[in-house]
Design a protein around this motif. Structure first.
Motif, PDB file in Angstrom:
ATOM      1  N   SER A  49       9.895   4.849 -54.848  1.00 42.93           N
ATOM      2  CA  SER A  49       9.978   5.632 -55.825  1.00 42.93           C
ATOM      3  C   SER A  49       9.034   7.102 -55.808  1.00 42.93           C
ATOM      4  O   SER A  49       8.262   6.817 -55.162  1.00 42.93           O
ATOM      5  N   PHE A  50       9.317   8.499 -56.042  1.00 40.12           N
ATOM      6  CA  PHE A  50       8.536   9.411 -55.851  1.00 40.12           C
ATOM      7  C   PHE A  50       8.454   9.849 -57.182  1.00 40.12           C
ATOM      8  O   PHE A  50       9.093  10.098 -58.552  1.00 40.12           O
ATOM      9  N   PHE A  79       4.746   9.178 -52.610  1.00 46.62           N
ATOM     10  CA  PHE A  79       5.991   8.195 -52.769  1.00 46.62           C
ATOM     11  C   PHE A  79       5.313   6.801 -52.369  1.00 46.62           C
ATOM     12  O   PHE A  79       4.418   6.431 -51.746  1.00 46.62           O
TER      13      PHE A  79
END
Length: 164
Positions: A49-50, A79
């Motif tokens: 996930s960012f 990240f």
């Protein structure tokens, strides 16, 4: 691996269509960048996930002078790798063999092509003309890319002895 090498690897999955692979990569990166800049969290299941993280103002030390300096509050990208990515990198999980993305689509689209071919015969002739022009452009791009590659190798060869 840099961006052009990543596009080359993706092109293998797009039946050698480097332009489509580059467009796909640019679209994904642009979308992720825009959403994270807005403050949205972009989560890709299994990959990671960012998100946007905010660093508060703080005191830091300048390593050259030793002076204490106050930094400003700023937002930075963050990240977090997913479980699948962690397992593959650590060696606990093996990746499946590579498959071309277009192969399953061709099998499913075969009956639809036969029906569409009867209805749009003139459209096929126009499509053939348009596809031949981009083919010439891509061959020219390949030639220019080939010219650039040896120049990079020569420059890196000069840098290596200088470091010794």
């Amino acid at each position: 691996m840099n961006k052009s090498q990543l596009v080359d690897e993706l092109a293998k999955r797009y039946d050698g269509n480097r332009k489509a692979a580059a467009h796909a990569l640019d679209s994904v990166l642009d979308t992720i960048t825009r959403q994270v800049a807005k403050g949205e969290k972009v989560a890709i299941t299994g990959f990671g996930s960012f998100e946007k993280a905010v660093r508060n103002a703080r005191w830091v030390r300048n390593p050259q002078t030793g002076d204490r300096v106050k930094t400003k509050k700023k937002a930075v990208p963050k990240f977090s790798p997913g479980a699948d990515l962690k397992n593959v990198v650590s060696g606990a999980k093996k990746l499946p063999a590579l498959k071309k993305a277009a192969a399953p689509a061709k099998k499913a689209a075969a009956p639809a092509k036969a029906v569409a071919a009867k209805a749009a015969a003139p459209a096929k002739a126009a499509a053939k003309k348009t596809t031949s022009a981009p083919a010439k452009k891509t061959s020219a791009k390949k030639t220019s890319t080939a010219k650039k590659a040896p120049a990079k190798k020569t420059s890196t060869a000069k840098k290596a002895p200088a470091k010794k």
